[in-house]
Design a protein around this motif. Structure first.
Motif: not given
Length: 265
Positions: A79-87, A125-134, A178-183
Motif C-alpha cells: 500500500l505504501l509503495i502504491y500510494l508513494s508512486l501514485v502521488y 495519473n501515474a498508473v497510466g504513465y508507468i504503463d506507457r513507459k514500461v 496495468g502494472l501498478l493497478s495490478s500491484f
C-alpha cells in the motif's frame, strides 16, 4: 473481441492475415491480473508458513491478525509503495498516435498536456504513465472506459460520438489492468485470504461471522469515507485504496449473509 492468447487472431474481417501482431499486442488483461495476485499471495503464504504463531485454539478477534502478522506487514508495504508512486511520480506531457480508423484524427499524433504530480484524472495519473513507459503505448488497451467520460461524449455514460471540443486524451489508450493497478489488486487478494484464514482457524460459527461482519463493515465505511471526503476517490481503473475497501468490505458482508443462510438451513 479477438483473443491473441488463443494462438492468434485475424487483423481485419476482410483480410486473410492471421497471427499475433507483436507490435500492438495487449500484454495485460484481467486473467493476467488474477494470476499475478494469486501468485504473489501464494508465495507470501508459503514463505510465512514457518513464522506463524500456530494458536488455533484462540478465537479472539485479533488472534488471526497476530497469527498472520507478516502478511499484513507485506500488505502495508504494498500500500505504501502504491500510494508513494501514485502521488509522488511527476507525469509530463505525452503524445500518442490515433489508431482508430473511424476517427477524424486517424494517423495523427496528438499531445496530452499534463505536467503534474499526484493527479488521478484519466490522462495524467501515474498508473497510466508507468504503463506507457514500461509496457509501451502501443501495447495498451485502445478503448478504455474513459471514452464514455462526460468530457468526451454528450451520451455519457454511454459511448457516443466524441464532442467537437473533446480533449485529445479521449482517443488515447489506457491499460485498466496495468502494472501498478495490478500491484494494488494484490491487497484485495490478501483480504480474501484473511476471510479464508478465519474459516480455517475459528471453529465457532458465531466467531466467524463476528470477524467477517466486523471487518467487512469497517472496510466498507472506510472506503466510503475516503471517497466522499475526496481524500482517495473510488476508481476501478486505478484500483485505489477506497475501491479496495468498498469491494472487499461488501464481499465480506455478502459472504457473511450467505454463510448465515447456509448455517441456518
Amino acid at each position: 473481441s479477438p483473443c491473441p492468447y488463443a494462438g492468434g487472431y485475424s487483423h481485419a474481417p476482410d483480410e486473410l492475415t492471421y497471427g499475433v501482431d507483436m507490435k500492438h499486442i495487449r500484454w495485460c488483461g484481467i486473467l493476467q491480473r488474477i494470476a499475478l495476485a494469486y501468485l504473489v499471495v501464494a508465495v507470501i503464504e508459503i514463505a510465512t508458513k514457518d513464522a506463524r504463531v500456530q494458536d488455533q485454539s484462540s478465537s479472539g478477534f485479533f488472534s488471526i491478525f497476530r497469527m498472520y502478522l507478516s502478511q499484513w506487514i507485506v500488505a502495508c508495504c504494498i500500500l505504501l509503495i502504491y500510494l508513494s508512486l501514485v502521488y509522488g511520480i511527476y507525469v509530463p506531457d505525452w503524445e500518442f498516435r490515433v489508431r482508430n480508423v473511424d476517427s477524424l484524427n486517424y494517423g495523427k499524433v496528438l499531445t496530452v498536456t499534463c505536467g503534474t504530480r499526484g493527479n488521478l484524472s484519466p490522462p495524467c495519473n501515474a498508473v497510466g504513465y508507468i504503463d506507457r513507459k514500461v509496457l509501451g503505448i502501443n501495447h495498451l488497451y485502445q478503448k478504455p472506459a474513459w471514452r464514455r467520460h462526460r468530457d468526451c461524449t454528450d451520451d455519457s455514460p454511454y459511448e457516443g460520438p466524441f464532442k467537437r471540443d473533446a480533449p485529445a486524451w479521449c482517443a488515447s489508450p489506457f491499460e485498466p489492468e496495468g502494472l501498478l493497478s495490478s500491484f494494488s489488486a494484490v491487497l484485495s487478494t490478501i483480504i480474501g485470504v484473511h476471510y479464508g484464514h478465519v474459516l480455517v482457524h475459528m471453529k465457532s460459527h458465531m466467531d466467524r461471522l463476528k470477524q467477517w461482519v466486523t471487518m467487512g463493515v469497517a472496510l466498507l465505511l472506510l472506503g466510503i469515507i475516503l471517497h466522499f471526503s475526496h481524500a482517495i476517490p473510488l476508481n476501478k481503473q486505478l484500483y485505489t485504496l477506497s475501491y479496495i475497501c468498498v469491494t472487499a468490505g461488501a464481499a465480506g458482508i455478502v459472504f457473511s449473509m450467505l454463510y448465515f443462510l447456509v448455517w441456518m438451513s
